[in-house]
Design an enzyme around this catalytic site. Structure first.
Site, PDB file in Angstrom:
ATOM      1  N   SER A 269       0.463  -1.312   0.177  1.00  0.00           N
ATOM      2  CA  SER A 269      -0.405   0.260   0.089  1.00  0.00           C
ATOM      3  C   SER A 269       0.974   1.232   0.161  1.00  0.00           C
ATOM      4  O   SER A 269       0.500   2.063  -0.074  1.00  0.00           O
ATOM      5  CB  SER A 269      -0.473  -0.075   0.857  1.00  0.00           C
ATOM      6  OG  SER A 269       0.012  -0.077   2.492  1.00  0.00           O
ATOM      7  N   CYS A 270       2.184   0.899  -0.014  1.00  0.00           N
ATOM      8  CA  CYS A 270       2.957   2.056   0.363  1.00  0.00           C
ATOM      9  C   CYS A 270       3.804   2.604  -1.574  1.00  0.00           C
ATOM     10  O   CYS A 270       3.856   3.454  -1.394  1.00  0.00           O
ATOM     11  CB  CYS A 270       3.765   2.289   1.945  1.00  0.00           C
ATOM     12  SG  CYS A 270       2.864   2.212   2.981  1.00  0.00           S
ATOM     13  N   PHE A 271       4.874   2.008  -1.469  1.00  0.00           N
ATOM     14  CA  PHE A 271       6.417   2.153  -2.191  1.00  0.00           C
ATOM     15  C   PHE A 271       5.222   2.499  -3.946  1.00  0.00           C
ATOM     16  O   PHE A 271       5.483   3.374  -4.571  1.00  0.00           O
ATOM     17  CB  PHE A 271       6.741   1.222  -2.680  1.00  0.00           C
ATOM     18  CG  PHE A 271       7.921   1.569  -1.972  1.00  0.00           C
ATOM     19  CD1 PHE A 271       7.821   1.419  -0.519  1.00  0.00           C
ATOM     20  CD2 PHE A 271       8.775  -0.181  -1.678  1.00  0.00           C
ATOM     21  CE1 PHE A 271       8.754   1.084   0.362  1.00  0.00           C
ATOM     22  CE2 PHE A 271       9.175  -0.319  -0.869  1.00  0.00           C
ATOM     23  CZ  PHE A 271       9.683   0.598   0.560  1.00  0.00           C
ATOM     24  N   ASP A 274       2.923   6.514  -3.284  1.00  0.00           N
ATOM     25  CA  ASP A 274       3.605   6.836  -2.689  1.00  0.00           C
ATOM     26  C   ASP A 274       4.794   7.580  -3.879  1.00  0.00           C
ATOM     27  O   ASP A 274       5.401   8.737  -4.761  1.00  0.00           O
ATOM     28  CB  ASP A 274       5.200   6.273  -1.395  1.00  0.00           C
ATOM     29  CG  ASP A 274       4.084   6.354  -0.363  1.00  0.00           C
ATOM     30  OD1 ASP A 274       2.673   6.974  -0.723  1.00  0.00           O
ATOM     31  OD2 ASP A 274       4.429   5.770   1.174  1.00  0.00           O
TER      32      ASP A 274
END
Ligand SMILES: NC(=O)c1ccc[n+]([C@@H]2O[C@H](COP(=O)([O-])OP(=O)(O)OC[C@H]3O[C@@H](n4cnc5c(N)ncnc54)[C@H](O)[C@@H]3O)[C@@H](O)[C@H]2O)c1
Length: 434
Positions: A269-271, A274
């Protein structure tokens, strides 16, 4: 005087619940607030709505000590705390930018409640927000809705979270560093006091530097992974095991061995979101971030390399039974957000394959996206009668598999993304980068 701070955590997902349980473990009193009533009920019943090693035990321990409770009542959470952490989602929008609507809404609601509240309340943004968000969105909303003066009447900090899913609580309790972006010294002092027992270096910065540290960290780690994959793709053509190569690189202290594992690319859910958000932000500032764009391009193509290899070995995929081992975006989590398994399974289904999937934790979440594939109780079960096996997640239990487990396959084609299987136990398999 009672020890510890009174804290509220707004948004009780992977980060919020870990933050809550982590601070309770450190002896603070925590109110976890979420709009999802089911999550609130679960937490109050001593169950965790997400899977993370140690989180359930930590929650139950904190409950026993009366240090944690959950509510869907924001007013209750704010009025009964002195520091509030915002940990709501900041998902990706269609254009790649960071969706700030949750943060925006929550800062208005917190502002409204602060209007009536006495005492110096600090609001800390822990959600990952694109640089300038706290100054341009959070503070103006808090100011307008509370009618109070930022810095003087209430404090504001940015306190990015660097935990990794799969070891979230451990990472939270033993961070490499703590970054505190502060509106004013008083706010920063309060957050520093809260973190003083964590034993990690504390870096105090401006609000937007703290926001940027988070994006730069994730972009750098994503770059390392795409770099490892690029070298891995070259190694595969040369008959070289990229893992041996990366071991040689990682021993160099300037490089470090972390995030050099070649495989199917990064998900989660991040890299992805982002890096895309930073690309979008850079472009709005008139700068073309070519390196970051290439990092994402390499990553988008990488999962399909396992399908390419499967086609090469199996010929047509149509009508074949493919065992898929591992669905979670990484081991030790039930999270499938942006997992490579989604791309791989979609491609298999598009090509007319039958999928027999197994994952120790993520089936519940995966089934919501793919209700019509076969879910198996064990890896052994998934392998039965299959024409090929794709190992997508490096769950430790896959290292225990032996040749005998694979003996029930119709055809013995075994391909892995990273290095999940143990070559001392299983023979005749290959990876996409070795
Ligand atoms: N997951 C990670 O590994 C990780 C690591 C570091 C930072 N982050 C960042 O932390 C933030 C949260 O991520 P997450 O993975 O915990 O998300 P999540 O989706 O697991 O949890 C978010 C929670 O917020 C709740 N929520 C939504 N709107 C709300 C509102 N108005 N009031 C109260 N609760 C509300 C949702 O119901 C959900 O439970 C994101 O900005 C993310 O980028 C995530």
């Amino acid at each position: 005087m009672k020890k510890g701070f009174n804290l509220s955590i707004i948004g009780t997902g992977y980060v919020g619940l870990t933050t809550g349980v982590g601070f309770a473990y450190a002896g603070h009193r925590v109110i976890c607030m979420d709009i999802d009533k089911e999550k609130v009920a679960k937490i109050n019943a001593g169950e965790t709505p997400v899977y993370e090693p140690g989180l359930l035990e930590g929650l139950r321990d904190a409950k026993k000590k009366n240090l944690i409770e959950a509510t869907d009542d924001l007013e209750y959470a704010i009025t009964n705390s002195d520091i509030t952490f915002i940990t709501v989602p900041t998902p990706e929008k269609k254009d790649g930018s960071c969706d700030l609507s949750f943060v925006e809404q929550v800062s208005k609601d917190i502002g409204r409640i602060l209007r009536e509240k006495e005492g110096y309340h600090v609001v800390a943004v822990k959600s990952t927000v694109i640089p300038e968000t706290t100054e341009r969105v959070v503070i103006p909303n808090l100011e307008e809705y509370s009618g109070k003066i930022p810095g003087e009447d209430f404090g504001v900090c940015v306190n990015p979270e660097f935990l990794r899913e799969g070891s979230a609580l451990r990472d939270f309790l033993k961070p490499d560093r703590i970054v505190i972006g502060e509106l004013n010294t008083r706010s920063g002092d309060i957050l520093e006091m809260l973190h003083r027992d964590f034993g990690a270096p504390i870096l105090r910065t401006s609000l937007k530097v703290a926001e940027m540290i988070k994006y730069a960290s994730n972009s750098f780690l994503a770059t390392k992974i795409s770099f490892a994959n690029e070298i891995g793709n070259i190694c595969k053509r040369l008959g070289i095991d990229v893992y041996e190569v990366m071991k040689g690189l990682g021993l160099d202290k300037r490089i470090s061995p972390h995030f050099l594992r070649a495989g199917l690319g990064f998900g989660g859910s991040c890299f992805p979101k982002d890096v895309n958000a930073l690309i979008h932000k850079a472009e709005t500032l008139g700068y073309e971030p070519r390196l970051l764009k290439e990092v994402m391009k390499i990553n988008q193509r990488q999962p399909y390399r396992i399908i390419d290899l499967l086609r090469k070995r199996l010929g047509s995929i149509k009508g074949r039974e493919i065992a898929v081992l591992g669905l979670a975006f990484k081991p030790d989590t039930d999270d499938i957000r942006e997992a490579v398994s989604i791309k791989v399974v979609s491609e298999l289904l598009k090509s007319g394959a039958e999928v027999r999937a197994y994952d120790p934790k993520a089936v519940f979440n995966f089934r919501k996206l793919f209700p019509n594939i076969t879910y198996c109780e064990s890896a052994r079960d998934a392998l039965k009668g299959s024409d090929a096996c794709l190992v997508l997640t490096e769950w430790p239990e896959f290292r225990e598999l032996t040749d005998e487990d694979f003996s029930s396959m119709r055809e013995r084609i075994i391909i892995e993304g990273g290095k999940a299987l143990n070559p001392n136990r299983v023979k005749g398999f290959e990876g996409i980068c070795w």
